[in-house]
Design an enzyme around this catalytic site. Structure first.
Site, PDB file in Angstrom:
ATOM      1  CG  LEU A 115      -0.393   0.251   2.599  1.00  0.00           C
ATOM      2  CD1 LEU A 115      -1.482   0.822   3.506  1.00  0.00           C
ATOM      3  CD2 LEU A 115       0.124  -1.049   3.214  1.00  0.00           C
ATOM      4  CB  SER A 116       1.184   4.196   0.658  1.00  0.00           C
ATOM      5  OG  SER A 116       1.582   5.539   0.593  1.00  0.00           O
ATOM      6  CG  ASN A 117       6.054   5.614  -0.899  1.00  0.00           C
ATOM      7  OD1 ASN A 117       5.398   6.209  -1.751  1.00  0.00           O
ATOM      8  ND2 ASN A 117       6.899   6.248  -0.094  1.00  0.00           N
TER       9      ASN A 117
END
Length: 582
Positions: free
Chosen positions: A243-245
């Site tokens: 998730l995200s980066n």
């Protein structure tokens, strides 16, 4: 499976009884509670550091609030005994290592033979995706492999020459292999952070880090379950999820997986960059840092969470309007007119009101500047003491003033820090003046690294170009899940261009743009956030479950319609409100 990329020994620990893999023995209630104290704050044990690192990672990502529904409407934190195998690894040409970690549950499912591989969210340490990958995989009997992808909280203190050893404790350079040790530094250079000061542009290697973590995981599974060895890509199903980066990292890995190591990929709210499509994080973050404070003073954001104090926008947001007007970028002579012009500028660049409303939190916390300053240093490959635009990291006191770090502060960095200061007793300093708009000069400098034409700007653009995701193989199942209201990594700049590119190239990704979901599930514990939104995590779990049933159970991968949840409101979250099947 060869692990010739390791740069030191493998540490093996057992976690049973009052100390398990998923919550370090805290359970859901303990994870949601206050930070677990250290018996010896100046020199906490590896076990205590691990427990708090796991708790910090859970609390920083998941909504564990009383109304959030975790463990009731979705998710869970069962006791999962097992072993951990951890080491430092290195991609070819990198100066700094990245951590790799395998969690091997005692109740490994020998029939499924499943490995979940993940990368930390944001710039967090190696446990930074445990609430996604660990919470999904470990209860199902999958092993879970992690990497900090060359980021993490192994801060190095130049004043004492100490960093973080493999077990999380502090050690002097030369006494033990360290998570990060600058190649050269002055004793007064402050705090060195791996993501920003390694000289590696680590983001360009995130995909390689994930693939190494997968190979490490297979090799350690041979050690953990010798009667079932060997574990290979041919006999073990490998699902990459982040998730995200970390979501961007697994999509980078998908494009680099030329050997067919991965069986499926799930990216949640990914920071993904596609050459010629969408916008790079550094571009829109520096734009947001300059323009968003003024735009958010517009009356339509009066009810946006954290955007007002006693009914008024922060004074320095209004000062930003005045600054932009004074240099001719806004024409109106009134604050309301200036806000409308700034808002129109952001609209023209692809920002929507729903996204801006949640981005108010990022703006009020000054996170755009923190992200831009750190990433600029990484992209320009600057060492500690040489960050661009005059920025630096130093230990800070309770009043936010620079001080020499004490033993307790240093000891807690690995467990408590997010990998991007400020936080955990480390502050971002430099390029601030005494004017009514104190951060403007520094932000102008950071923005010029994107819009300018000098050598530094060219170097930064080359580093961003190196982040571009490559095209995955046609038969690789990919699911992308993103919140429609994400104000940190807007879908219009990231997921939507990526998914559109894949489809134009003949791929068939599954994509959910989830209504009422934003970037920070952990913020939903705040009443205003929680009432207006739903968590994104349950949709990540659901997407992973579909991939798991496909690659492990052989079920067809249907193109399921995007769920249509309702905003939670003031009541506790329910399964029905998520619009997910039982």
């Amino acid at each position: 499976m060869s692990v010739d990329f390791l740069s030191g020994p493998v540490r093996v620990t057992e976690h049973r009884g009052s100390d398990d893999l998923l919550s370090a023995g805290l359970g859901l209630k303990g994870l949601a509670g206050a930070p677990t104290p250290f018996a010896d704050a100046d020199a906490p044990t590896p076990e205590a550091l691990r427990r708090r690192a796991i708790q910090t990672s859970w609390k920083g990502i998941a909504d564990l609030g009383p109304l959030g529904g975790y463990g009731r409407a979705y998710g869970g934190v069962p006791d999962v005994p097992g072993r951990e195998y951890t080491a430092f690894a290195r991609v070819p040409g990198a100066h700094a290592p990245h951590r790799v970690l395998l969690q091997a549950p005692d109740a490994f499912d020998a029939n499924a033979r499943c490995l979940i591989v993940t990368a930390s969210s944001g710039s967090r340490g190696v446990y930074g995706a445990i609430s996604l990958a660990g919470a999904f995989g470990l209860p199902r009997g999958c092993a879970v492999a992690y990497t900090d992808k060359g980021t993490g909280s192994g801060y190095f203190d130049t004043a004492t020459g100490t960093g973080v050893a493999l077990d999380g404790t502090r050690a002097r350079a030369g006494d033990a292999p360290l998570e990060f040790e600058p190649r050269e530094y002055d004793a007064g250079a402050g705090v060195a952070v791996k993501h920003m000061h390694s000289g590696d542009n680590p983001e360009a290697d995130w995909g390689r880090d994930v693939l190494q973590a997968a190979r490490f995981g297979l090799a350690m599974m041979d050690r953990a379950y010798p009667d079932q060895a060997p574990f290979t890509p041919q006999n073990t199903r490998i699902i990459a999820a982040g998730l995200s980066n970390g979501g961007g990292a697994v999509l980078q890995a998908a494009g680099l997986d030329h050997d067919g190591l991965l069986d499926a990929v799930m990216a949640m709210e990914p920071n993904v960059h596609v050459a010629g499509h969408g916008r790079a994080l550094y571009d829109y973050a520096t734009e947001a840092a300059l323009w968003m404070p003024c735009a958010l003073t517009d009356a339509r954001f009066d009810d946006a969470p954290l955007a007002r104090t006693e009914g008024k926008p922060p004074a320095h947001w209004l000062a930003r309007c005045a600054s932009l007007h004074a240099r001719g970028e806004l024409q109106s002579d009134t604050p309301a007119g200036q806000a409308a012009e700034a808002l129109a500028h952001l609209h023209a660049q692809g920002w929507t009101d729903a996204v801006l409303a949640t981005a108010a939190s990022t703006t009020v916390f000054d996170s755009w500047r923190s992200v831009a300053a750190g990433y600029a240093s990484a992209y320009l490959r600057r060492g500690v003491g040489r960050m661009p635009c005059g920025f630096r990291y130093e230990a800070m006191d309770a009043q936010g003033q620079p001080v020499a770090a004490d033993d307790a502060t240093r000891a807690a960095w690995w467990a408590d820090a997010s990998g991007i200061p400020p936080g955990a007793g480390v502050g971002l300093f430099g390029r601030v003046d005494a004017s009514s708009d104190p951060t403007l000069a520094g932000l102008d400098c950071l923005r010029a690294l994107w819009t300018g034409e000098d050598t530094d700007a060219a170097t930064l653009h080359a580093s961003v170009d190196a982040l571009a995701a490559q095209l995955p193989r046609k038969d690789l199942p990919i699911s992308v899940v993103h919140g429609a209201d994400d104000g940190l990594i807007p879908t219009a700049f990231t997921s939507e261009p990526y998914v559109g590119w894949l489809r134009a190239e003949g791929r068939s990704p599954r994509y959910w743009k989830v209504p009422h979901a934003q970037h920070f599930d952990a913020f939903l514990a705040l009443p205003a956030f929680g009432a207006a939104h739903v968590p994104l995590m349950p949709y990540g779990y659901a997407a992973m479950d579909a991939l798991y049933r496909h690659v492990v159970g052989g079920e067809p991968l249907a193109d399921a319609p995007t769920p249509q949840p309702k905003a939670r409101g003031a009541q506790a979250l329910t399964r029905e409100g998520l619009d997910l099947s039982p």
